[in-house]
Design a protein around this motif. Structure first.
Motif, PDB file in Angstrom:
ATOM      1  N   SER A 112       0.898  -1.199   0.073  1.00 12.66           N
ATOM      2  CA  SER A 112      -0.083   0.046  -0.148  1.00 12.66           C
ATOM      3  C   SER A 112       0.996   1.386  -0.053  1.00 12.66           C
ATOM      4  O   SER A 112       0.433   2.193  -0.606  1.00 12.66           O
ATOM      5  N   TYR A 113       1.922   1.163   0.548  1.00 12.96           N
ATOM      6  CA  TYR A 113       2.901   2.460   0.784  1.00 12.96           C
ATOM      7  C   TYR A 113       3.698   2.592  -0.602  1.00 12.96           C
ATOM      8  O   TYR A 113       3.807   3.761  -1.204  1.00 12.96           O
ATOM      9  N   ARG A 114       3.857   1.387  -1.296  1.00 20.14           N
ATOM     10  CA  ARG A 114       4.492   1.322  -2.676  1.00 20.14           C
ATOM     11  C   ARG A 114       3.595   2.229  -3.332  1.00 20.14           C
ATOM     12  O   ARG A 114       3.803   2.985  -4.542  1.00 20.14           O
ATOM     13  N   GLN A 115       2.370   1.853  -3.374  1.00 20.90           N
ATOM     14  CA  GLN A 115       0.967   2.491  -4.383  1.00 20.90           C
ATOM     15  C   GLN A 115       1.128   3.968  -4.207  1.00 20.90           C
ATOM     16  O   GLN A 115       1.367   4.772  -4.814  1.00 20.90           O
ATOM     17  N   VAL A 116       1.419   4.432  -2.854  1.00 20.64           N
ATOM     18  CA  VAL A 116       1.275   5.880  -2.472  1.00 20.64           C
ATOM     19  C   VAL A 116       2.271   6.481  -3.003  1.00 20.64           C
ATOM     20  O   VAL A 116       2.311   7.568  -3.607  1.00 20.64           O
ATOM     21  N   LEU A 117       3.486   5.882  -2.730  1.00 15.86           N
ATOM     22  CA  LEU A 117       4.830   6.651  -2.971  1.00 15.86           C
ATOM     23  C   LEU A 117       4.643   6.591  -4.763  1.00 15.86           C
ATOM     24  O   LEU A 117       5.345   7.595  -5.345  1.00 15.86           O
ATOM     25  N   SER A 118       4.119   5.877  -5.590  1.00 16.26           N
ATOM     26  CA  SER A 118       4.249   5.818  -6.844  1.00 16.26           C
ATOM     27  C   SER A 118       3.459   6.885  -7.239  1.00 16.26           C
ATOM     28  O   SER A 118       3.687   7.757  -8.247  1.00 16.26           O
TER      29      SER A 118
END
Ligand SMILES: [Zn+2]
Lengths: 302, 192
Positions: free
Chosen positions: A44-50
């Motif tokens: 979920s953080y990866r998604q936000v950071l992208s």
């Protein structure tokens, strides 16, 4: 798992932002790949950071860049992707192909599947390599660095391997093996980095000196290692491969070489290999050494 | 509203075609995402030529990894942006390791906001809406948290480097990063 999970959970954000020191990162990743909860939050953080990429103001992009990029794809095309083995006159050679996405189970095991695909291809290459006569081996060794490695008369060896391949297929929903007369090639993606490791200076001029070659795939940090001309380790000793960064030496894998002096193995690097200064092979008394001995048999700069 | 860029299913389908060596599918993905890849690379590196090289290497890496994508990642955009950012940060770290060329080729940060002809009106609208959402989300963070995101995500500093620069303890860097990301996720997930 729960107590351990809580301890690691606090590191998730720092890990996602790539803030952790190497040691912390290695430590954390060992947990991450085993903990579905952390994995889910990390995704979920990866998604936000992208999405942060959209914060960047739009910039005019050169219109001809697309053609430049598309016309450069040929370097990495199909059967010429490295190190593809073309098998002439191979009856019923198995072909490994990715299964369509809908067939796959979407679970935490997904991280372990990619290496298997490469590992199967790697196994084939390794087998050929290990059983070849010296001249053939040297030639294949050289070919490994080129985009296209070709080996002939591999049919029998491939067939011998197909039993093993079928066993592996049982364990791995991410692979599908297709036999048949048209099956001729096993593809390997191009390595972004190919690194050579050499013996310590004292023995460097020896013509049959030990050497190693490391293939690095940054997309998932897969590393494949091939070692040659390294005699089997002394009784009750093992070889150990380390990634070195200054005072830090991360133990990666212990291994033994076979009677022909070869060894091949795969591991997943804790970080981009370019972030390490070098790779080292030492002789150790047991496979759990946390610090390399002084006896360095191979090393190489990245 | 039509949200073409956010349609992960379509991206995955395109990647499945790319995995079958379909260059047209890669071309479609390029049309969808090259601008954001380029903008991010330019934002991080401040140099047009290097940003172009990053776009090129990013799409070449996608092509090289096309057979592996589906088993590897469920979502396309995080994967794409992850590749892009890693390449940029590696370049930044190389620059830092070469003190003589610290200011190498920094172009002016003035950006040219020209109308983009390769995007459909719906895609353009989505992209500018996403840009607005992300900026608004960052604006909602306390300044000290936003600063940590800036230094970590866009400048690739380690926690030690951030602690030194801001003159704060390492633990504080971690805490700010943690609070920032938790809050940002809450904000963006509710708007995205
Ligand atoms: Zn956990």
């Amino acid at each position: 798992m729960n107590a351990e999970h809580q301890q690691f959970e606090e590191l998730l954000e720092s890990y996602s932002l790539d803030l952790l020191d190497l040691e912390e990162r290695v430590f954390f990743e060992q947990h991450l790949y085993e903990c579905p909860e952390c994995l889910k939050i990390w995704q979920s953080y990866r998604q936000v950071l992208s999405r942060l990429a959209f914060e960047a103001p739009p910039v005019e992009l050169r219109a001809t860049l697309k053609d430049d990029i598309l016309s450069g794809l040929g370097m990495y095309d199909g059967d010429s992707s490295f190190p593809s083995l073309t098998i002439d006159s191979a009856p019923a050679a198995p072909v490994l192909r990715p299964v369509p996405p809908e067939v796959r189970r979407q679970d935490d095991v997904l991280f372990r599947r990619i290496p298997l695909f490469a590992a199967l291809a790697f196994g084939l290459i390794a087998m050929v390599w290990a059983t070849s006569i010296q001249g053939e081996r040297t030639r294949l060794w050289q070919d490994m660095t080129s985009a296209n490695a070709t080996a002939t008369t591999l049919g029998q060896r491939v067939n011998a391997l197909s039993g093993q391949v079928n066993d592996l297929q049982q364990e791995n929903a991410g692979l599908k093996i297709e036999g048949g007369v048209n099956g001729k090639a096993i593809n390997f993606i191009a390595a972004a980095a190919v690194l050579d490791i050499k013996p310590a200076p004292a023995s460097r001029e020896n013509p049959s000196e030990p050497s190693g070659r490391i293939f690095f795939y940054p997309e998932n940090r897969d590393v494949y290692v091939m070692i040659a001309n390294l005699p089997p380790p002394p009784a009750s000793k093992v070889y150990q491969l380390w990634l070195n960064q200054g005072d830090l030496n991360i133990p990666v894998q212990s291994f033994a070489t076979s009677s022909d002096g070869t060894a091949m193995f795969h591991f997943q690097a804790p970080d981009d290999l370019s972030r390490f200064q070098k790779t080292i092979v030492t002789i150790e008394s047991d496979s759990h050494s946390q610090h390399p001995s002084v006896q360095i048999v191979l090393d190489g700069p990245h | 509203m039509d949200e073409p860029l956010k349609d992960n299913t379509l991206d995955i389908e395109l990647m499945a075609d790319v995995a079958m060596d379909d260059r047209k599918a890669l071309s479609v993905l390029y049309d969808r995402y090259s601008r954001v890849v380029y903008a991010l690379a330019f934002r991080i590196l401040g140099n047009q030529q290097q940003a172009e090289e990053i776009v090129q290497e990013t799409f070449w890496r996608i092509w090289r990894s096309r057979h592996l994508f589906q088993t590897q990642r469920g979502e396309f955009l995080p994967w794409l942006i992850g590749i892009t950012r890693n390449l940029c940060i590696d370049e930044l770290r190389k620059r830092r390791a070469r003190p003589s060329s610290i200011d190498e080729g920094l172009d002016t940060q003035e950006t040219l906001q020209l109308p983009d002809t390769s995007l459909s009106p719906a895609e353009q609208a989505w992209e500018s809406e996403e840009r607005r959402r992300v900026r608004a989300g960052l604006e909602e963070l306390p300044e000290e948290q936003r600063e940590v995101i800036e230094l970590a995500y866009f400048r690739g500093l380690s926690q030690r480097e951030i602690a030194e620069r801001l003159q704060i303890p390492l633990g504080t860097v971690k805490t700010r990063a943690r609070l920032a990301l938790i809050k940002l996720r809450d904000i963006l997930e509710s708007t995205g």
